[in-house]
Every structure is written in structure tokens, then in C-alpha cells.
Design an enzyme around this catalytic site. Structure first.
Site, mmCIF file in Angstrom:
data_model
loop_
_atom_site.group_PDB
_atom_site.id
_atom_site.type_symbol
_atom_site.label_atom_id
_atom_site.label_comp_id
_atom_site.label_asym_id
_atom_site.label_seq_id
_atom_site.Cartn_x
_atom_site.Cartn_y
_atom_site.Cartn_z
ATOM 1 C CB ILE A 20 -0.996 -0.024 1.184
ATOM 2 C CG1 ILE A 20 -2.182 0.889 0.887
ATOM 3 C CG2 ILE A 20 -0.319 0.328 2.500
ATOM 4 C CD1 ILE A 20 -3.365 0.687 1.808
ATOM 5 C CG ASN A 33 -0.476 1.413 17.855
ATOM 6 O OD1 ASN A 33 -0.437 2.564 18.311
ATOM 7 N ND2 ASN A 33 0.571 0.856 17.263
ATOM 8 C CB VAL A 42 -0.056 -2.069 6.937
ATOM 9 C CG1 VAL A 42 -1.122 -1.740 7.963
ATOM 10 C CG2 VAL A 42 -0.190 -1.196 5.707
ATOM 11 C CG ASP A 43 1.201 1.727 12.471
ATOM 12 O OD1 ASP A 43 1.402 2.825 11.915
ATOM 13 O OD2 ASP A 43 0.859 1.620 13.667
ATOM 14 N N GLY A 132 -3.834 -8.847 10.708
ATOM 15 C CA GLY A 132 -2.425 -9.169 10.942
ATOM 16 C C GLY A 132 -2.221 -9.418 12.428
HETATM 17 P P1 ADP Z 1 -3.552 -5.116 12.413
HETATM 18 O O1 ADP Z 1 -2.731 -4.792 13.635
HETATM 19 O O2 ADP Z 1 -4.737 -4.202 12.228
HETATM 20 O O3 ADP Z 1 -3.900 -6.574 12.358
HETATM 21 P P2 ADP Z 1 -1.321 -5.468 10.515
HETATM 22 O O4 ADP Z 1 -0.509 -4.406 9.881
HETATM 23 O O5 ADP Z 1 -0.623 -6.371 11.490
HETATM 24 O O6 ADP Z 1 -2.593 -4.740 11.167
HETATM 25 O O7 ADP Z 1 -1.942 -6.374 9.372
HETATM 26 C C1 ADP Z 1 -3.041 -5.978 8.587
HETATM 27 C C2 ADP Z 1 -2.831 -6.476 7.170
HETATM 28 O O8 ADP Z 1 -1.923 -5.605 6.504
HETATM 29 C C3 ADP Z 1 -2.213 -7.885 7.072
HETATM 30 O O9 ADP Z 1 -2.910 -8.611 6.072
HETATM 31 C C4 ADP Z 1 -0.784 -7.586 6.617
HETATM 32 O O10 ADP Z 1 -0.259 -8.655 5.828
HETATM 33 C C5 ADP Z 1 -1.015 -6.377 5.749
HETATM 34 N N1 ADP Z 1 0.167 -5.574 5.400
HETATM 35 C C6 ADP Z 1 1.378 -5.529 5.983
HETATM 36 N N2 ADP Z 1 2.188 -4.679 5.323
HETATM 37 C C7 ADP Z 1 1.469 -4.172 4.284
HETATM 38 C C8 ADP Z 1 1.745 -3.269 3.224
HETATM 39 N N3 ADP Z 1 2.932 -2.681 3.087
HETATM 40 N N4 ADP Z 1 0.753 -3.006 2.330
HETATM 41 C C9 ADP Z 1 -0.471 -3.567 2.437
HETATM 42 N N5 ADP Z 1 -0.794 -4.425 3.432
HETATM 43 C C10 ADP Z 1 0.169 -4.732 4.342
#
Ligand code: ADP
Length: 183
Positions: A20, A33, A42-43, A132
Site C-alpha cells: 500500500i 494502534n 502496515v503501520d 495481521g
Molecule cells: P492489524 O494490527 O490491524 O492486524 P497489521 O498491519 O498487522 O494490522 O496487518 C493488517 C494487514 O496488513 C495484514 O494482512 C498484513 O499482511 C497487511 N500488510 C502488511 N504490510 C502491508 C503493506 N505494506 N501493504 C499492504 N498491506 C500490508
């Protein structure tokens, strides 16, 4: 694997696999968070790619508003990303599905879309929130995500381009299966 898309009312909803942080859009959504302090997934990727200005704005929001509650959303600039804004929302920490997780997940998508509308944005890229580190079961989460967006498209919205950007094939396939059933 082809990108999937469908037209709902005046909005095109698309599914694609990718990172993303590389999306060109008016806004991308971050699965943040409550403390808005960054983290993994993703954060972490958004803050790494976007540079320090996004965290500086998050710090300011935390000082003013105490952060962001699950199901709510806040907005910052996009820093070095190819988007004008980052909309930070917070999904539920999944326990057993009985402590309001479905409503909070729905609210997280809804709040993000509402904020995009308030800013009169046309395009937005959204990850799979909550599936995630927060542990929401993927199939149920995909259903909630798509249903919320589908309903949102029936309202009067400035968004003409809503993209789900799924990071891995497993997530993409789960979303694609639910997406096929939407009309
Ligand atoms: P949460 O804490 O809300 O579960 P996460 O970031 O751990 O959020 O995961 C949410 C989703 O984002 C997962 O499917 C993860 O694989 C995905 N994700 C991680 N990095 C990226 C990225 N760079 N672009 C898009 N999606 C991502």
C-alpha cells in the site's frame, strides 16, 4: 492474477495485491494502534516509507486527543508517500468475536470512508484492517470490509475509486472470494 474491480453506483471498487505504501491515491488507510505510536505490519511500513512528518502529526493528535480509539479514524499528511493524506484507523484486537469485534471492525472502515468524504477525496487505498497482528479471522474480516464499502457506495460519496490493497496471496484470495458475491 488479474486485478478485480466492480462498479457500485458511482464508485469503482478494486482489489489488488501489493504494497500500500506504493499506491498513488488521495489517501491511504493505515491499520494503526490506539496510541498512534507506529508498530509492525502496515503501520511500520507506512511510517518507514512516509518519513518522520507523519509521526510528528500523530504525536500532535495524541497530545490533543489522546490518540485514536478502536473503530475511530484520524488524518495526517502523507509525508513522502504518493498520497496527500494518511487516514489512521484502529481495528479491534480479536479475542473471540463476542466482545464487539465485528462492530469495531465495521466502524474502522466506516470512519475511514467518512473522513475521506469530509475531505472530499476521490481515491483511497485500504489494507485489510485487523487481520495481521490483531488476529481477526480473515474470511469474516473480508466479508465485513467489503460489505461496509459496498453499503458506503450506496450513499452520496465523493469517492470514485476505492482500492483494497492486499499484501499476500492468502488475503487477496479471501477478499476475492467474497468480492465475487457482491452485486
Ligand atoms: P492489524 O494490527 O490491524 O492486524 P497489521 O498491519 O498487522 O494490522 O496487518 C493488517 C494487514 O496488513 C495484514 O494482512 C498484513 O499482511 C497487511 N500488510 C502488511 N504490510 C502491508 C503493506 N505494506 N501493504 C499492504 N498491506 C500490508
Amino acid at each position: 492474477m488479474p486485478d478485480l474491480n466492480k462498479q457500485f453506483n458511482r464508485t469503482t471498487v478494486a482489489l489488488l495485491r501489493g504494497d500500500i505504501t506504493r499506491q498513488e491515491a488521495d489517501a491511504i488507510v493505515n491499520a494503526a494502534n490506539s496510541g498512534l505510536r507506529g508498530g509492525g505490519g502496515v503501520d511500520g511500513a507506512i511510517h518507514r516509507a512516509g518519513g518522520p512528518s507523519i509521526m510528528q502529526e500523530c504525536d500532535q493528535i495524541r497530545r490533543m486527543e489522546g490518540g485514536c480509539q478502536p473503530g475511530h479514524a484520524v488524518i495526517t499528511g502523507g509525508g513522502n508517500l504518493k498520497c496527500q493524506y494518511v487516514i489512521h484507523t484502529v481495528g479491534p484486537k480479536y479475542r473471540d468475536g463476542r466482545v464487539d469485534e465485528p462492530r469495531i471492525l465495521r466502524d474502522a472502515y466506516q470512519s475511514s470512508l467518512t473522513l475521506a468524504n469530509t475531505y472530499e477525496l476521490k481515491s483511497i487505498a485500504i489494507p485489510s484492517i485487523g487481520t495481521g497482528a490483531y488476529g481477526y479471522p480473515l474470511e469474516e474480516a473480508a466479508e465485513i470490509a467489503l460489505d461496509t464499502v459496498h453499503k458506503f457506495c450506496q450513499t452520496d460519496t465523493t469517492l470514485s475509486d476505492i482500492r483494497f490493497v492486499l499484501f499476500d496471496q492468502f488475503s487477496y484470495d479471501a477478499f476475492a472470494e467474497k468480492f465475487a458475491k457482491l452485486s
